[in-house]
Write a protein that holds these residues in place. Structure first.
Motif, PDB file in Angstrom:
ATOM      1  N   SER A  30       0.864  -1.177   0.000  1.00  0.00           N
ATOM      2  CA  SER A  30       0.000   0.000   0.000  1.00  0.00           C
ATOM      3  C   SER A  30       0.902   1.229   0.000  1.00  0.00           C
ATOM      4  N   TRP A  31       0.743   2.104  -0.998  1.00  0.00           N
ATOM      5  CA  TRP A  31       1.590   3.288  -1.126  1.00  0.00           C
ATOM      6  C   TRP A  31       1.612   4.103   0.161  1.00  0.00           C
ATOM      7  N   ASN A  32       0.443   4.367   0.726  1.00  0.00           N
ATOM      8  CA  ASN A  32       0.347   5.225   1.904  1.00  0.00           C
ATOM      9  C   ASN A  32       0.936   4.598   3.157  1.00  0.00           C
ATOM     10  N   GLU A  33       1.073   3.271   3.171  1.00  0.00           N
ATOM     11  CA  GLU A  33       1.587   2.598   4.357  1.00  0.00           C
ATOM     12  C   GLU A  33       3.056   2.210   4.214  1.00  0.00           C
ATOM     13  N   SER A  34       3.672   2.565   3.109  1.00  0.00           N
ATOM     14  CA  SER A  34       5.080   2.207   2.909  1.00  0.00           C
ATOM     15  C   SER A  34       5.967   3.434   3.099  1.00  0.00           C
ATOM     16  N   ALA A  35       7.225   3.196   3.420  1.00  0.00           N
ATOM     17  CA  ALA A  35       8.196   4.285   3.572  1.00  0.00           C
ATOM     18  C   ALA A  35       8.476   4.960   2.233  1.00  0.00           C
ATOM     19  N   LEU A  36       8.131   4.290   1.137  1.00  0.00           N
ATOM     20  CA  LEU A  36       8.365   4.852  -0.194  1.00  0.00           C
ATOM     21  C   LEU A  36       7.614   6.170  -0.385  1.00  0.00           C
ATOM     22  N   SER A  37       6.427   6.273   0.209  1.00  0.00           N
ATOM     23  CA  SER A  37       5.589   7.450  -0.002  1.00  0.00           C
ATOM     24  C   SER A  37       6.171   8.714   0.630  1.00  0.00           C
ATOM     25  N   ASP A  38       7.155   8.566   1.507  1.00  0.00           N
ATOM     26  CA  ASP A  38       7.781   9.727   2.143  1.00  0.00           C
ATOM     27  C   ASP A  38       8.889  10.341   1.292  1.00  0.00           C
ATOM     28  N   ASN A  39       9.291   9.652   0.226  1.00  0.00           N
ATOM     29  CA  ASN A  39      10.405  10.117  -0.597  1.00  0.00           C
ATOM     30  C   ASN A  39       9.901  11.056  -1.691  1.00  0.00           C
ATOM     31  N   GLU A  40      10.451  12.265  -1.747  1.00  0.00           N
ATOM     32  CA  GLU A  40       9.986  13.283  -2.689  1.00  0.00           C
ATOM     33  C   GLU A  40      10.218  12.881  -4.151  1.00  0.00           C
ATOM     34  N   THR A  41      11.340  12.243  -4.437  1.00  0.00           N
ATOM     35  CA  THR A  41      11.619  11.793  -5.811  1.00  0.00           C
ATOM     36  C   THR A  41      10.570  10.793  -6.265  1.00  0.00           C
ATOM     37  N   LEU A  42      10.224   9.860  -5.385  1.00  0.00           N
ATOM     38  CA  LEU A  42       9.189   8.878  -5.723  1.00  0.00           C
ATOM     39  C   LEU A  42       7.818   9.529  -5.818  1.00  0.00           C
ATOM     40  N   GLN A  43       7.519  10.476  -4.952  1.00  0.00           N
ATOM     41  CA  GLN A  43       6.236  11.187  -5.017  1.00  0.00           C
ATOM     42  C   GLN A  43       6.061  11.835  -6.386  1.00  0.00           C
ATOM     43  N   ASP A  44       7.106  12.529  -6.856  1.00  0.00           N
ATOM     44  CA  ASP A  44       7.034  13.201  -8.153  1.00  0.00           C
ATOM     45  C   ASP A  44       6.893  12.197  -9.296  1.00  0.00           C
ATOM     46  N   ALA A  45       7.654  11.102  -9.235  1.00  0.00           N
ATOM     47  CA  ALA A  45       7.601  10.097 -10.300  1.00  0.00           C
ATOM     48  C   ALA A  45       6.234   9.410 -10.347  1.00  0.00           C
ATOM     49  N   VAL A  46       5.676   9.112  -9.197  1.00  0.00           N
ATOM     50  CA  VAL A  46       4.358   8.475  -9.140  1.00  0.00           C
ATOM     51  C   VAL A  46       3.281   9.431  -9.648  1.00  0.00           C
TER      52      VAL A  46
END
Length: 132
Positions: free
Chosen positions: A52-68
């Motif tokens: 789940s995007w919102n429950e993973s540490a990935l969602s806190d990364n700005e580079t990943l936020q922009d790419a998603v």
């Protein structure tokens, strides 16, 4: 006295097979560029975990936020990232359930994570390359 054909046979054998017994990492290059890719509308392999995007540490990364965000708008996003960004993203990916695929010509591996963002399943992928 007749000479044995064995030395000639061995010489021919070694000439034919020269280079066939090189180590598996011979000829691999060090990566010079690093790509982050995000794709929507993907089929997930049966052995993959979808986070789940919102429950993973990935969602806190700005580079990943922009790419998603870009991928959700366009259906796909691919961008080159710096080596330091790649290293931090690689660590984030390794901390989550992920899949890896070793590359034959580049020293490194493709790292893939699948996430659910609302109704969409996204494939996030880090790839070391030699061109950019």
């Amino acid at each position: 006295m007749e000479q044995s054909p064995l030395p000639v046979i061995l010489l021919v054998f070694f000439c034919i097979t020269a280079g066939c017994f090189t180590p598996s990492n011979a000829g691999t290059e060090e990566p010079t560029h690093y790509q982050l890719g995000v794709v929507t509308d993907v089929s997930v392999p049966s052995n993959a975990t979808v986070l789940s995007w919102n429950e993973s540490a990935l969602s806190d990364n700005e580079t990943l936020q922009d790419a998603v965000a870009s991928a959700l708008e366009l259906g796909t996003n691919a961008s080159f990232v710096s080596e330091s960004t790649y290293d931090s993203l690689r660590q984030l990916f390794h901390d989550e359930p992920h899949q890896t695929h070793e590359l034959r010509t580049i020293n490194g591996s493709v790292i893939t994570v699948y996430v659910r963002f609302g109704d969409e399943i996204l494939k996030l992928q880090l790839t070391p390359t030699t061109g950019g």
